[in-house]
Enzyme design. Sequence first.
Site, mmCIF file in Angstrom:
data_model
loop_
_atom_site.group_PDB
_atom_site.id
_atom_site.type_symbol
_atom_site.label_atom_id
_atom_site.label_comp_id
_atom_site.label_asym_id
_atom_site.label_seq_id
_atom_site.Cartn_x
_atom_site.Cartn_y
_atom_site.Cartn_z
ATOM 1 N N PRO A 178 -6.975 -5.654 -0.684
ATOM 2 C CA PRO A 178 -7.606 -6.887 -1.326
ATOM 3 C C PRO A 178 -6.732 -7.453 -2.217
ATOM 4 C CG PRO A 178 -8.753 -4.956 -2.139
ATOM 5 C CD PRO A 178 -7.743 -4.739 -0.801
ATOM 6 N N GLN A 213 -14.913 -6.450 -1.485
ATOM 7 C CA GLN A 213 -14.780 -5.953 -2.954
ATOM 8 C C GLN A 213 -15.313 -6.613 -3.797
ATOM 9 O OE1 GLN A 213 -10.677 -5.718 -5.076
ATOM 10 N NE2 GLN A 213 -10.878 -3.608 -4.239
ATOM 11 N N CYS A 234 -7.691 -2.325 -10.395
ATOM 12 C CA CYS A 234 -6.862 -3.591 -10.900
ATOM 13 C C CYS A 234 -6.384 -3.466 -12.224
ATOM 14 C CB CYS A 234 -7.555 -4.901 -10.568
ATOM 15 S SG CYS A 234 -7.031 -6.334 -11.172
ATOM 16 N N HIS A 257 -4.448 4.081 -4.587
ATOM 17 C CA HIS A 257 -3.182 3.280 -4.583
ATOM 18 C C HIS A 257 -2.448 4.455 -5.434
ATOM 19 C CE1 HIS A 257 -0.814 -0.241 -5.790
ATOM 20 N NE2 HIS A 257 0.075 0.701 -5.945
ATOM 21 N N GLY A 267 -0.208 1.587 -1.103
ATOM 22 C CA GLY A 267 0.869 1.580 -1.937
ATOM 23 C C GLY A 267 2.318 1.933 -1.381
ATOM 24 N N GLY A 268 3.140 0.761 -1.293
ATOM 25 C CA GLY A 268 4.590 0.841 -0.838
ATOM 26 C C GLY A 268 4.713 1.040 0.445
ATOM 27 N N ARG A 280 0.957 -6.500 0.433
ATOM 28 C CA ARG A 280 1.935 -8.000 0.465
ATOM 29 C C ARG A 280 2.577 -8.018 1.776
ATOM 30 N NH1 ARG A 280 -0.152 -7.000 -4.059
ATOM 31 N NH2 ARG A 280 -0.430 -8.703 -5.581
#
Length: 426
Positions: free
Chosen positions: A75, A120, A150, A223, A264-265, A287
């Site tokens: 999200p 979410q 967040c 994350h 993450g990553g 992303r």
Amino acid sequence: MIRGMVKFAGSSLISSFTPFDSVLLKKHRRFSVNSFFKNSNNPRSLSTCTQNIILHTKAEMVARQYLPPWFSVAPMMDWTDNHYRTLARLISKHAWLYTEMLAAETIIYQQGNLHPIVLQIGGSNLDNLAKATELANAYNYDEINLNCGCPSPKVAGHGCFGVSLMLDPKFVGEAMSVIAANTNVPVSVKCRIGVDDHDSYNQLCDFIYKVSSLSPTRHFIIHSRKALLNGISPAENRTIPPLKYEYYYALLRDFPDLTFTLNGGINTVDEVNAALRKGAHHVMVGRAAYQNPWYTLGHVDTAIYGAPSSGLTRRQVVEKYQIYGDAILGTYGNNRPHVRDVMKPLLHFFHSEPGNGVFKRKADAAFQTCKTVKSFLEETIVAIPDSVLDSPIEEAPRGREDLFADVHDLLPPPYKAREQEVLYAY
């Protein structure tokens, strides 16, 4: 890599119960799952056995319909909206998609058949979380997720939710019980590995242990960076705190009855498979799935799930997306969405391809004059060569081979649950 046998429906879930649990599940399956919670004045007073029945019944209902969430798209605020998810679903049929975080106070209608999809929610008011969940039931989401990760000052600071909720696991347990009591689908939590100086592995485990003990939550998206709430931006929070994948893999060891998604990553399907080979339950990509959707999502169905690809070329995806785009223009009211809203995710569709720069420059000009998606594409798509539009998807980009190489050598000492710290919350 294709994940083992897809044994995720009925019999495989029931086999994890004791015989007594299986009898109860069969006995109660004809009733609404909600009735288990709604017939109790205090959802947390339900027995562990009954909570397991509820949880596994919900999971079974979803698992019968879709392949497991071995790959999901994170999200992302202002990015993973309905338009992006429509484009993503044209490229991949099996990737699990998450909505951008929607505050409980502002849950809105999401159109389209984009399943499997997870809603979410963000918030810190129990009544509003309950009402938002009830409203969401009408739109058939496949899971409800609470944002505890967040780091935005508007959310974790003045809003007092997001990652700041990690500092109050008792409340998160209460919130997840309320959410679960008002939905027929599974619930989950997305969090970081820590907040500021609350970043030890034991503190992360305390959060996981307390939330899972005080609620039916059995799925956590981790994350693998902590959040720093003072002095750095949300963007810097995605890069400055170091990744600690060893925390994630230690959770698999210390909480074998829970399910964890690694986030993450991770930027390529190759890296997703590397994480899965090391034992990750599921993997979430952020992303990279937005900024390079064709080469990221385009390989998910084949490389992760062993399923056929959509078989569509980029030209065919654009043609289908144009039909969706023109149909939805103005349907939200007040002349929204407009062409710029709908075309935003398509601006990344030709990432690193010949003509991409010219396409984006033409797009900037077309946004000023075009009133339909069709006219916008007529003005811009000429910048992309036919060889790009019509060629099949190429081999997936390679990932970093050493990303998880030593992760099992770095695991922190095993966690010992401090049960007495949980008892006070009942």
